[in-house]
Design an enzyme around this catalytic site. Structure first.
Site, mmCIF file in Angstrom:
data_model
loop_
_atom_site.group_PDB
_atom_site.id
_atom_site.type_symbol
_atom_site.label_atom_id
_atom_site.label_comp_id
_atom_site.label_asym_id
_atom_site.label_seq_id
_atom_site.Cartn_x
_atom_site.Cartn_y
_atom_site.Cartn_z
ATOM 1 C CB CYS A 156 -1.557 11.874 -4.591
ATOM 2 S SG CYS A 156 -0.163 10.821 -4.275
ATOM 3 C CB THR A 191 -10.684 -4.436 -7.826
ATOM 4 O OG1 THR A 191 -10.199 -3.083 -7.758
ATOM 5 C CG2 THR A 191 -12.127 -4.471 -7.382
ATOM 6 C CE LYS A 209 -3.466 2.825 1.032
ATOM 7 N NZ LYS A 209 -4.352 3.191 -0.088
ATOM 8 C CG ASN A 264 -9.950 3.578 -4.075
ATOM 9 O OD1 ASN A 264 -9.301 4.368 -3.369
ATOM 10 N ND2 ASN A 264 -9.476 3.081 -5.212
ATOM 11 C CE LYS A 306 -0.884 2.134 -9.741
ATOM 12 N NZ LYS A 306 -1.293 1.356 -8.559
HETATM 13 C C1 LIG Z 1 -8.928 0.371 -2.405
HETATM 14 C C2 LIG Z 1 -7.835 0.746 -3.343
HETATM 15 C C3 LIG Z 1 -6.691 1.390 -2.858
HETATM 16 C C4 LIG Z 1 -5.670 1.745 -3.717
HETATM 17 N N1 LIG Z 1 -4.537 2.354 -3.213
HETATM 18 C C5 LIG Z 1 -3.502 2.637 -4.041
HETATM 19 C C6 LIG Z 1 -2.284 3.157 -3.543
HETATM 20 O O1 LIG Z 1 -2.120 3.339 -2.345
HETATM 21 N N2 LIG Z 1 -1.288 3.447 -4.420
HETATM 22 C C7 LIG Z 1 -1.430 3.233 -5.766
HETATM 23 O O2 LIG Z 1 -0.490 3.505 -6.518
HETATM 24 N N3 LIG Z 1 -2.559 2.703 -6.267
HETATM 25 C C8 LIG Z 1 -3.597 2.410 -5.447
HETATM 26 N N4 LIG Z 1 -4.749 1.849 -5.965
HETATM 27 C C9 LIG Z 1 -4.829 1.565 -7.410
HETATM 28 C C10 LIG Z 1 -4.459 0.102 -7.702
HETATM 29 O O3 LIG Z 1 -3.150 -0.181 -7.317
HETATM 30 C C11 LIG Z 1 -4.630 -0.227 -9.197
HETATM 31 O O4 LIG Z 1 -3.809 0.640 -9.948
HETATM 32 C C12 LIG Z 1 -6.061 -0.071 -9.666
HETATM 33 O O5 LIG Z 1 -6.963 -0.480 -8.667
HETATM 34 C C13 LIG Z 1 -6.363 -0.850 -10.949
HETATM 35 O O6 LIG Z 1 -6.204 -2.245 -10.756
HETATM 36 P P1 LIG Z 1 -7.437 -3.238 -10.404
HETATM 37 O O7 LIG Z 1 -8.527 -2.943 -11.384
HETATM 38 O O8 LIG Z 1 -6.865 -4.613 -10.540
HETATM 39 O O9 LIG Z 1 -7.847 -2.936 -9.016
HETATM 40 C C14 LIG Z 1 -5.778 1.472 -5.103
HETATM 41 C C15 LIG Z 1 -6.920 0.826 -5.586
HETATM 42 C C16 LIG Z 1 -7.937 0.443 -4.736
HETATM 43 C C17 LIG Z 1 -9.127 -0.255 -5.287
#
Ligand SMILES: Cc1cc2nc3c(=O)[nH]c(=O)nc-3n(C[C@H](O)[C@H](O)[C@H](O)COP(=O)(O)O)c2cc1C
Ligand SMILES: Cc1cc2nc3c(=O)[nH]c(=O)nc-3n(C[C@H](O)[C@H](O)[C@H](O)COP(=O)(O)OP(=O)(O)OC[C@H]3O[C@@H](n4cnc5c(N)ncnc54)[C@H](O)[C@@H]3O)c2cc1C
Ligand SMILES: Cc1cc2nc3c(=O)[nH]c(=O)nc-3n(C[C@H](O)[C@H](O)[C@H](O)COP(=O)(O)OP(=O)(O)OC[C@H]3O[C@@H](n4cnc5c(N)ncnc54)[C@H](O)[C@@H]3O)c2cc1C
Ligand SMILES: Cc1cc2nc3c(=O)[nH]c(=O)nc-3n(C[C@H](O)[C@H](O)[C@H](O)COP(=O)(O)O)c2cc1C
Ligand code: FES
Ligand code: FES
Lengths: 306, 258, 306, 258
Positions: free
Chosen positions: C133, C269, C48, C72, C168
């Site tokens: 962010c 997710t 995280k 989120n 990223k």
């Molecule tokens: C609850 C939640 C918290 C996330 N926190 C971060 C984070 O702290 N840092 C970050 O770079 N991406 C964060 N993301 C983005 C994910 O790392 C990812 O890029 C994004 O969810 C797309 O992938 P997915 O569809 O497999 O979830 C977060 C996503 C979710 C759903």
């Protein structure tokens, strides 16, 4: 409880019996769906994009299913304006609904000629200009993603248009409000959004793109949150009316867009899953209004403010 | 065309990944004939587009349709798991279907293109053409299905990819091998097979009616997803593209480019 | 058939036993999921987002479900670097997997201090810099959507970083390749994409935004086509390795990203729906390789070319 | 915590939109106790997040759990349509649950916060506290449910929004009206009710253990979606935020800000 609700909306001076229309390209010119839906039940029919001459469109496969939606790369195949006027507009004349004609072109000149000719057609109520063609003269997708190009083409079209002009925005941009302002500054009477999000699918067994065109435009319920966010942002950035669309499949979805700031809503991909969905959405909005004691949609339009 | 919820009357696995399903759908069955198809809808919300499936048999008295399908992906897999008594959303009948003007028809089905030939054979038979004059050439991958049902009303020739049944090769190999003759060809199957048939029909100067496949979205003529290239300008599109779903799926082989 | 397949990948000189990691923020630091998954089964754990000091995050509700995914707006709540090092990194030391630390900050200085301190930590293999962010000093989302800002912060981080730096990328941009090039020109050793798409949900009965933050980041299967398209575009625009993510929920999804050009894939997710999904994806990739006669992932990586 | 597929043993509609479901899940039931919850997963692919539902009863001998829930939206609606013999994915038990240190507990449940009080009452009763010393105050919207089951093991007081049963008002109104006394409060219900209880507990200087709700994503402590504000810095988060799913859902009322 008094059960009379008023679903009618005024959109650029055109009085629609309700806020529901269809997303261009998903409903033909209504003919194909008239087996399933009484078109007079819709506020308006928005026709498939038409250009000044017939277009062949892209190679097949042109569509692919994705989770909660689909990709399309039809490539704006259309029969050209002559056939459109003599066949499709003529058919729509017999229907008790308003007509929004969606226009596309390879160049600014083509858009303008199309708009000029449509100015002569009596039963065209509004023009919706699709500036997210994958295949336009000026540096590809420039019209849809460069605010200067968008501003310029809006001005050129407005100079010739007889009907109110709705500019249709692409969601594939960093700042949707900048695009909205560019169109409004160019004279757009209204905006519609969103067009499709660019997406891709790969056939891992054949190791190739699923679509002949490689990428396609994503639509359907999966894109709704992005669409809703953009409609809400644009509603507070500009003051022209908005047609909201992107993933609408239920009356509740439609209400979300209205609360986000849309005056009208378009139903697209949902028609493919359920050909009677538009009529169900009209009924559902009415029910919602009754159950929530809403007499006129203006009470809830844009009530959720940015 | 109507969209309704149909009850599944019978579901069975014919062989390998091929299933047969009878559904009760009076509004659809009453207008249905050979060469047309129906759109089936998945219950799973991740899959929103209809699955086009050809009509394999029409039972007008029983208000029902038979659909024979291969589990190609998640949608057809879902259908195969449904049981008698379950309901499925269906829209149809869609498409032009076959015209029956002929005396000595040759029906050619390849793989999952075999099922629609059954209703066609039944209609030709009902029209009074006798068994000897209806030639059916079936190209199987390996194991056979629906074979005995064809044998009742037609003269059947078989080919298979593996050579496990009939001659090893495709339907045209079988036609040449067995010297099958006729005055019209009706065909459904994979594109390479249809190309070979088109060529064969041209050489032999007989009309060939072929059923085409393409990815669909609306399945009812509105979206222009499912086009095939036509030799002449198409009336509806004003370009050399016809919609397979409503202008087809059956085309005269010499009118389309494969 | 010889059944030995090589799933190992070299990522910026770090040898991963397989290409599967988790998406930052969806897996804590692995501790919570270790009841369900043997972490040693993963190529790497991506933690995280962590900042130099603890962050409170946003007000609740912080999440909302949408069709095929979720929104989120956690707001990058995190315990700060000290606790992260003494607790989370320490836990990960005991696990036989590589560690990718995701870093966030309110300002360039905060990112840099964080990266410097992490340089002293032995079991940090790679740094992933989250520049999307919602809440940063320089004009909001500028780092993630303005190529100049992105280029600049990449340079500043690279000047101090001991580990390879993965930038990223945000998908909420007009031209993802321009962003990718800006990061690579700034010295990025690798890229990861996509972060979330900005979306919205409205509670039509309460007439308010569902999330306290109004908008949230959309993730889950619904965004996969957009993510895949961007990975494929970026793979042909730059030559650094890519971690692909966005909606991956099955081994087939992971293979699509690898074919599109990703060297590693992150699962986000999908963990919320199925806590053992990462392990199933590792097994599924192996099965796919065996059934398709693929000995090494390099045979299929980027095989579908733009 | 384990995630398994559980068989539904019994499903019934208690009243209005309230349903009761018994599921067989040995791995989950063996560790489960009052105040904890489980995550239920929808079968529909459009709904991917778990639905947290409190444990209403644990039957360790029967390896099963009882869940009582209101059909609030599409997910719970889907659950309510499932039948005996169907399976449902469940993960649990999750959360800290209630601590049972007390002699004269007052249990307060409001609306769909009533069900978890049943397992708590059963555990207190099993600990040897007799019926007279377990006060249960139930706040219904209108119609009652689970009432007789409470009456067997506790002294029950009732309030309702409509006044159709018990006194008209909320649980605190009932406590005052009936002069209910005790040495600890255990509560679950809507936030305004919990706020009133927090205040009441403070005034009367007795500990109150309240169960909180928040939107969840992972449901197992990883995503930080489900936080509540804490008076003191939380050990895990290092800020004044605790995770309701694993640090709660039960908190001492004086440790959180509502
Ligand atoms: C609850 C939640 C918290 C996330 N926190 C971060 C984070 O702290 N840092 C970050 O770079 N991406 C964060 N993301 C983005 C994910 O790392 C990812 O890029 C994004 O969810 C797309 O992938 P997915 O569809 O497999 O979830 C977060 C996503 C979710 C759903
Ligand atoms: C006019 C017509 C008649 C057909 N008749 C039959 C039949 O009688 N029996 C039979 O087994 N199959 C038939 N097919 C093919 C059948 O439609 C596909 O196998 C089926 O749609 C696959 O769905 P799926 O969810 O299992 O596969 P998936 O690959 O998961 O489907 C994903 C998407 O691609 C589409 N798709 C996949 N394969 C095809 C295909 N070959 N043609 C068109 N769309 C496809 C699906 O409809 C869906 O939208 C016919 C196709 C057409 C166009
Ligand atoms: C710890 C805990 C215990 C609970 N115990 C019970 C119980 O025993 N019985 C009962 O009927 N309900 C209980 N709830 C509330 C229950 O979780 C929601 O009513 C349910 O998730 C609604 O799902 P839906 O799909 O029907 O509604 P929708 O509104 O369609 O759900 C959409 C999304 O919002 C979430 N959501 C909606 N309402 C709530 C809510 N009140 N709390 C948390 N998430 C919500 C859903 O989980 C889903 O992710 C509990 C909630 C929590 C947090
Ligand atoms: C098959 C198909 C064809 C489309 N053709 C057009 C078009 O000709 N002109 C246009 O402006 N938009 C076109 N669109 C975009 C839709 O009008 C709409 O903006 C988009 O699909 C989002 O709405 P939806 O999610 O409800 O489908 C098309 C969309 C689809 C799916
Ligand atoms: S599938 Fe839409 S026109 Fe044929
Ligand atoms: S729901 Fe993810 S931490 Fe509680």
């Amino acid at each position: 409880m008094d059960n009379n609700v008023n679903m009618a909306v005024d959109f650029c001076g055109v009085n629609m019996k309700n806020p529901v229309t269809v997303a261009s390209g998903t409903f033909g010119s209504g003919m194909e769906y008239s087996d399933f839906v009484d078109l007079s039940k819709l506020g308006a029919v928005t026709t498939k994009g038409v250009a000044i001459t017939p277009w062949e469109g892209n190679a097949t496969p042109r569509v692919a299913e994705v989770y909660g939606g689909m990709l399309n790369a039809i490539g704006l195949q259309n029969p050209g304006l002559d056939t459109f006027i003599s066949r499709d507009l003529k058919f729509l004349e017999t229907q008790d609904t308003k007509v929004i004609v969606n226009v596309c072109g390879h160049s600014e000149e083509e858009y303008v000629s199309c708009v000029e000719r449509l100015g002569e057609c009596d039963n065209v109520d509004l023009l919706e200009i699709n500036v997210s063609c994958p295949n336009v003269k000026e540096g590809g997708i420039a019209f849809g993603t460069d605010p200067k190009c968008l501003n310029n083409i809006t001005k050129m079209i407005k100079a010739k248009a007889k009907q109110p002009v709705i500019m249709k925005l692409s969601p594939n941009v960093t700042d949707i409000c900048e695009m909205a302002r560019a169109a409004v500054d160019g004279g757009a009477d209204a905006l519609s959004l969103i067009n499709t999000l660019t997406g891709m699918k790969i056939d891992i067994y054949r190791r190739c793109y699923t679509l002949a065109n490689r990428t396609g435009g994503m639509s359907g319920p999966a894109i709704k949150p992005v669409a809703l966010r953009m409609v809400n942002q644009v509603a507070s950035a500009v003051s022209v009316p908005i047609i909201g669309m992107g993933g609408i499949a239920t009356a509740e979805d439609a209400i979300e867009f209205i609360m986000a700031g849309a005056t009208m809503v378009s139903v697209g991909t949902a028609n493919f899953h359920n050909p009677t969905v538009t009529s169900e959405i009209v009924d559902g909005i009415e029910e919602f209004m009754k159950s929530q004691g809403i007499k006129d949609l203006s009470e809830i339009r844009n009530c959720v403010r940015w | 065309m109507e969209k309704i919820s149909a009850d599944i009357i019978k579901q069975e696995n014919l062989v390998d990944d091929i299933y047969s399903m009878w559904i009760k759908c009076p509004q659809v069955a009453k207008d249905a004939h050979s060469g047309q198809f129906v759109n089936l809808y998945s219950k799973d919300s991740s899959r929103l587009l209809p699955r086009p499936i050809s009509i394999c048999e029409v039972d007008k008295k029983g208000d029902s349709l038979r659909l024979v399908y291969r589990t190609a992906g998640a949608g057809t897999k879902e259908f195969s798991l449904m049981k008698k008594g379950d309901s499925i959303d269906v829209l149809g009948p869609v498409g032009n279907g076959y015209t029956l003007e002929c005396q000595h028809p040759i029906l050619m089905g390849g793989g999952i293109g075999i099922p629609p030939m059954l209703q066609l054979a039944k209609e030709l038979s009902a029209k009074g053409i006798d068994k000897d004059n209806i030639s059916v050439v079936l190209g199987y991958r390996d194991a056979t299905f629906l074979l005995n049902e064809f044998k009742k009303i037609a003269t059947v020739y078989i080919s298979s990819d593996t050579g496990s049944v009939g001659i090893k090769g495709n339907v045209i190999d079988a036609v040449r091998e067995y010297g099958v003759e006729g005055d019209a060809i009706y065909a459904c199957g994979p594109k390479p097979m249809l190309r070979a048939i088109k060529e064969y029909a041209y050489e032999n100067d007989i009309p060939a009616y072929i059923s085409l496949e393409e990815r669909m979205a609306c399945g009812i003529g509105a979206c222009l997803a499912c086009v095939c290239e036509t030799i002449d300008k198409d009336e509806h599109s004003q370009v050399n593209n016809a919609r397979i779903c409503v202008d087809g799926p059956v085309f005269k082989a010499d009118e389309v480019i494969l």
